[in-house]
Write a protein that holds these residues in place. Structure first.
Motif, PDB file in Angstrom:
ATOM      1  N   ILE A   1       0.832  -1.210   0.000  1.00  0.00           N
ATOM      2  CA  ILE A   1       0.000   0.000   0.000  1.00  0.00           C
ATOM      3  C   ILE A   1       0.862   1.254   0.000  1.00  0.00           C
ATOM      4  O   ILE A   1       0.590   2.225  -0.726  1.00  0.00           O
ATOM      5  CB  ILE A   1      -0.959  -0.012   1.209  1.00  0.00           C
ATOM      6  CG1 ILE A   1      -1.968  -1.153   1.080  1.00  0.00           C
ATOM      7  CG2 ILE A   1      -1.682   1.319   1.343  1.00  0.00           C
ATOM      8  CD1 ILE A   1      -2.843  -1.330   2.306  1.00  0.00           C
ATOM      9  N   TYR A   2       1.915   1.230   0.804  1.00  0.00           N
ATOM     10  CA  TYR A   2       2.813   2.388   0.885  1.00  0.00           C
ATOM     11  C   TYR A   2       3.459   2.657  -0.474  1.00  0.00           C
ATOM     12  O   TYR A   2       3.530   3.808  -0.918  1.00  0.00           O
ATOM     13  CB  TYR A   2       3.876   2.136   1.951  1.00  0.00           C
ATOM     14  CG  TYR A   2       4.811   3.294   2.169  1.00  0.00           C
ATOM     15  CD1 TYR A   2       4.455   4.354   3.014  1.00  0.00           C
ATOM     16  CD2 TYR A   2       6.051   3.336   1.547  1.00  0.00           C
ATOM     17  CE1 TYR A   2       5.313   5.420   3.214  1.00  0.00           C
ATOM     18  CE2 TYR A   2       6.914   4.404   1.742  1.00  0.00           C
ATOM     19  CZ  TYR A   2       6.539   5.434   2.582  1.00  0.00           C
ATOM     20  OH  TYR A   2       7.399   6.508   2.772  1.00  0.00           O
TER      21      TYR A   2
ATOM     22  N   LYS B   1       2.277   1.814  -3.413  1.00  0.00           N
ATOM     23  CA  LYS B   1       1.258   2.271  -4.349  1.00  0.00           C
ATOM     24  C   LYS B   1       0.894   3.741  -4.118  1.00  0.00           C
ATOM     25  O   LYS B   1       0.699   4.503  -5.069  1.00  0.00           O
ATOM     26  CB  LYS B   1       0.001   1.395  -4.211  1.00  0.00           C
ATOM     27  CG  LYS B   1       0.096   0.050  -4.896  1.00  0.00           C
ATOM     28  CD  LYS B   1       0.190   0.207  -6.413  1.00  0.00           C
ATOM     29  CE  LYS B   1       0.181  -1.132  -7.117  1.00  0.00           C
ATOM     30  NZ  LYS B   1       0.274  -0.975  -8.593  1.00  0.00           N
ATOM     31  N   LEU B   2       0.801   4.139  -2.856  1.00  0.00           N
ATOM     32  CA  LEU B   2       0.388   5.504  -2.549  1.00  0.00           C
ATOM     33  C   LEU B   2       1.503   6.520  -2.745  1.00  0.00           C
ATOM     34  O   LEU B   2       1.265   7.653  -3.157  1.00  0.00           O
ATOM     35  CB  LEU B   2      -0.127   5.583  -1.105  1.00  0.00           C
ATOM     36  CG  LEU B   2      -1.426   4.827  -0.786  1.00  0.00           C
ATOM     37  CD1 LEU B   2      -1.765   4.962   0.690  1.00  0.00           C
ATOM     38  CD2 LEU B   2      -2.571   5.375  -1.630  1.00  0.00           C
ATOM     39  N   MET B   3       2.736   6.122  -2.440  1.00  0.00           N
ATOM     40  CA  MET B   3       3.830   7.084  -2.385  1.00  0.00           C
ATOM     41  C   MET B   3       4.714   7.100  -3.628  1.00  0.00           C
ATOM     42  O   MET B   3       5.367   8.114  -3.918  1.00  0.00           O
ATOM     43  CB  MET B   3       4.700   6.808  -1.165  1.00  0.00           C
ATOM     44  CG  MET B   3       3.981   6.961   0.156  1.00  0.00           C
ATOM     45  SD  MET B   3       3.354   8.643   0.441  1.00  0.00           S
ATOM     46  CE  MET B   3       4.896   9.552   0.506  1.00  0.00           C
ATOM     47  N   SER B   4       4.789   5.992  -4.357  1.00  0.00           N
ATOM     48  CA  SER B   4       5.721   5.935  -5.484  1.00  0.00           C
ATOM     49  C   SER B   4       5.414   6.981  -6.561  1.00  0.00           C
ATOM     50  O   SER B   4       6.325   7.528  -7.173  1.00  0.00           O
ATOM     51  CB  SER B   4       5.706   4.543  -6.107  1.00  0.00           C
ATOM     52  OG  SER B   4       4.400   4.193  -6.551  1.00  0.00           O
ATOM     53  N   SER B   5       4.135   7.288  -6.757  1.00  0.00           N
ATOM     54  CA  SER B   5       3.769   8.310  -7.751  1.00  0.00           C
ATOM     55  C   SER B   5       4.067   9.727  -7.284  1.00  0.00           C
ATOM     56  O   SER B   5       4.084  10.660  -8.084  1.00  0.00           O
ATOM     57  CB  SER B   5       2.286   8.193  -8.092  1.00  0.00           C
ATOM     58  OG  SER B   5       1.479   8.406  -6.937  1.00  0.00           O
ATOM     59  N   ARG B   6       4.332   9.881  -5.979  1.00  0.00           N
ATOM     60  CA  ARG B   6       4.629  11.203  -5.431  1.00  0.00           C
ATOM     61  C   ARG B   6       6.121  11.441  -5.222  1.00  0.00           C
ATOM     62  O   ARG B   6       6.513  12.458  -4.687  1.00  0.00           O
ATOM     63  CB  ARG B   6       3.898  11.382  -4.086  1.00  0.00           C
ATOM     64  CG  ARG B   6       2.376  11.409  -4.229  1.00  0.00           C
ATOM     65  CD  ARG B   6       1.707  11.487  -2.873  1.00  0.00           C
ATOM     66  NE  ARG B   6       0.277  11.690  -2.970  1.00  0.00           N
ATOM     67  CZ  ARG B   6      -0.626  10.736  -3.171  1.00  0.00           C
ATOM     68  NH1 ARG B   6      -0.211   9.482  -3.307  1.00  0.00           N
ATOM     69  NH2 ARG B   6      -1.906  11.004  -3.253  1.00  0.00           N
TER      70      ARG B   6
END
Length: 304
Positions: A292-293, A295-300
């Protein structure tokens, strides 16, 4: 002719087979250690989670999913999961926020700043057992330094380690105090890798400090923040020494965490099947949170 033949022998090219095998030979020792001490124990833990075994008797009975059903219906285990998640949120937030603030404050090349970097990092290299013993005394209700200082300013003593509503925050504070120096140096290395030309260009435009922070520093520091976040999440789930020395999971299970629960169930109550099932759940929870981390953070994350 004999001299030329010798030269040809010495300059003979390396075979393709040897070239292809070299990388595998280099990583072979690490892979062997990983297989023996990580992969095989994980597989055996999964195997034990489907059995009933008391760690002493040679008899091992297959029980299927009974251990997992027992854990899911155990209020003590549910509270332990809740404690672990709360502890993770507190410590990860503390590492990221305080580590970043310390790094911003020490991001200068002076002797005093170099000295302060060493001071901040010092607790990280001290044994966690020693630090737990120290903080056990500092937080003692009757003779602790913290309550003594609070009494000098007219505040009632706080039960840091015996109040169910306070104890998990106290333990998180100990972990943050020990590890924040390590993460602050990681942030500091990330800050020093940001090109100074960007700040000089912003200074020419009279950009306020807060816009520099949110528009330059944090985006350029996002890979470091990503790394600190994922490593601190995994580390927070592995907490054991602090719990074992300072509270033993008490009071009334208020400070128990998953790793200590696994140890207690397996090596105090000799229920290796239930302990292994809890270990499998810990493994799955960390894997899910990591996924989840990412998925949520890699694009940022901005890689310059």
């Amino acid at each position: 002719m004999s001299i030329n033949k010798k030269k040809e022998k010495t300059q003979r090219p390396i075979s393709k087979t040897k070239t292809k095998a070299s990388p595998y030979l280099m990583v072979a020792p690490s892979m062997i250690v990983f297989i023996l001490f990580s992969f095989i124990p994980i597989i055996y833990m999964i195997y034990l989670s489907f059995h009933d075994w008391n760690f002493v008797s040679p008899d091992m009975n297959f029980v299927g999913l009974r251990n997992f059903k027992q854990l899911m219906g155990d209020p003590r285990f549910i509270q332990t999961m809740s404690n672990t998640l709360l502890y993770t949120v507190l410590t990860v937030a503390g590492f990221v926020v305080f580590g970043l603030l310390i790094a911003l404050a020490l991001n200068k090349s002076t002797r005093i700043h170099s000295f302060m970097q060493s001071v901040i990092f010092a607790p990280y290299i001290i044994s966690l057992v020693s630090i737990s013993m120290l903080w056990l005394w500092l937080m003692d209700y009757d003779y602790g330094l913290f309550n003594f200082l609070l009494s000098r300013i007219g505040i009632s003593p706080v039960r840091f380690l015996t109040d169910p509503n306070v104890v998990i925050y106290s333990l998180a504070a100990v972990s943050i105090w020990k590890g924040v120096g390590y993460y602050s140096l990681i942030f500091l290395s990330g800050l020093q890798a940001i090109p100074n030309d960007i700040y000089e260009a912003a200074a020419l435009d009279n950009t306020p400090w807060y816009r520099k922070l949110f528009k330059i520093t944090l985006p350029m520091l996002s890979p470091t923040i990503f790394f600190v976040g994922i490593t601190s999440i995994i580390a927070s789930f592995k907490v054991f020494e602090t719990i074992a020395i300072m509270t033993q999971g008490g009071p009334i299970n208020a400070s128990n965490t998953l790793v200590y629960y696994i140890y207690e169930t397996g090596f105090k109550f000799f229920n290796m099947g239930l302990s292994s099932a809890a270990g499998v759940i810990l493994f799955v929870v960390i894997a899910i949170l990591t996924f989840i981390y990412f998925k949520l953070m890699s694009s940022r994350v901005y890689y310059n």
